[in-house]
Design a protein around this motif. Structure first.
Motif, PDB file in Angstrom:
ATOM      1  N   LEU A  24       0.815  -1.213   0.000  1.00  0.00           N
ATOM      2  CA  LEU A  24       0.000   0.000   0.000  1.00  0.00           C
ATOM      3  C   LEU A  24       0.850   1.265   0.000  1.00  0.00           C
ATOM      4  O   LEU A  24       0.496   2.263  -0.630  1.00  0.00           O
ATOM      5  CB  LEU A  24      -0.930   0.007   1.217  1.00  0.00           C
ATOM      6  N   ASP A  43      -3.038   8.621   3.914  1.00  0.00           N
ATOM      7  CA  ASP A  43      -2.593   7.226   3.901  1.00  0.00           C
ATOM      8  C   ASP A  43      -3.133   6.440   5.095  1.00  0.00           C
ATOM      9  O   ASP A  43      -3.377   5.233   4.995  1.00  0.00           O
ATOM     10  CB  ASP A  43      -1.059   7.166   3.907  1.00  0.00           C
ATOM     11  N   LYS A  92      -6.460   5.077   4.400  1.00  0.00           N
ATOM     12  CA  LYS A  92      -6.374   3.969   3.450  1.00  0.00           C
ATOM     13  C   LYS A  92      -6.060   2.647   4.155  1.00  0.00           C
ATOM     14  O   LYS A  92      -6.746   1.650   3.965  1.00  0.00           O
ATOM     15  CB  LYS A  92      -5.298   4.273   2.412  1.00  0.00           C
ATOM     16  N   CYS A 147      -8.537  -0.686   4.903  1.00  0.00           N
ATOM     17  CA  CYS A 147      -8.176  -2.038   4.470  1.00  0.00           C
ATOM     18  C   CYS A 147      -8.283  -3.030   5.620  1.00  0.00           C
ATOM     19  O   CYS A 147      -8.823  -4.134   5.461  1.00  0.00           O
ATOM     20  CB  CYS A 147      -6.759  -2.049   3.899  1.00  0.00           C
TER      21      CYS A 147
END
Length: 270
Positions: A16, A79, A82, A86
């Motif tokens: 990622l 980030d 993100k 996940c």
């Protein structure tokens, strides 16, 4: 094998963030800020409930500062959101797969009958023990009378059969494993009803039938009517809320719990 999950997490983070330490630092900062915000909001609520007005204001201001800082950090360095999304998606997916895999297991730890319920079960075992799964509504005479007539018509019965009704009320669908308490009621002087509270209707019915079989050494029969509506939508209702496609799920729970077909309680659907 014990290191498989941590290694997967490491590979996920590396993929990622392109192995970028600065990007991972942003995710870490977001996580810490969210944690601090949660703590600040929690103590604010606790102080307000305790009637501590000054502390409520002070903690509220601190929480507002951290909330502002968290929002700014997320905007500048998204980030963290993100990677957090996940991991949340992964946890939800694993939880759904786990629940799906155990949806047809018999999850009742024990069955307890009150005196009336046990008497009903023993009385009906003198002949062919027949139970009717009924969704309680008005619980008046026409409801039970119409249900018996419908079962007779759907299954081509003679009309001389003896029945006991079983009614299950769903309490907390998220409760996975629990005991079962069965109470007997004689309604309107003629209808014998077993009432149960459970997190899942099919599980409760299957457990009750198996317990009645073991108690009386007879093979019980239970009668259902098909649930109206889309089968997939009904299964989804069962999967999420413990009710929906009752008849086939009850049969599948019984099949999983009792491999011997000759000993398994019989399920009739009309």
């Amino acid at each position: 094998m014990r290191h498989a999950t941590p290694l997967r997490g490491i590979f996920l983070v590396t993929w990622l963030f392109d192995a970028n330490v600065d990007k991972q630092g942003g995710a870490y900062a977001t996580g810490v800020l969210v944690l601090i915000c949660s703590a600040a909001i929690a103590v604010t609520i606790a102080a307000r409930k305790a009637g501590q007005r000054r502390w409520s204001v002070a903690f509220g201001l601190i929480a507002a500062v951290f909330l502002y800082t968290t929002v700014v950090n997320i905007i500048e360095r998204p980030d963290g959101v993100k990677i957090g999304a996940c991991f949340i998606a992964g946890i939800i997916l694993v939880s759904l797969l786990s629940r799906l895999g155990r949806a047809f297991e018999l999850r009742v730890t024990q069955v307890e009958l009150d005196g009336t319920a046990e008497r009903f079960i023993r009385d009906i075992a003198q002949g062919v023990p027949r139970y009717i799964a009924n969704e309680p509504d008005r619980r008046d005479v026409p409801e039970y009378c119409e249900k018996i007539e419908q079962i007779h018509e759907d299954n081509d019965l003679t009309g001389t059969e003896d029945f006991v009704f079983v009614e299950v009320t769903v309490t907390d669908p998220s409760e996975f494993e629990a005991g079962l308490t069965v109470r007997g009621e004689l309604l309107h002087g003629r209808y014998r009803v077993l009432t149960v509270e459970s997190s899942s209707v099919p599980n409760a019915l299957a457990a009750l039938l198996l317990h009645a079989r073991d108690l009386t050494s007879t093979r019980p029969h239970i009668y259902f009517e098909w649930t109206e509506g889309n089968p997939f939508a009904n299964f989804l209702r069962f999967f999420l809320f413990g009710q929906g496609e009752i008849a086939p799920v009850t049969r599948e729970v019984l099949r999983e719990a009792e491999p011997d077909r000759e000993l398994r309680p019989r399920v009739h659907v009309g």
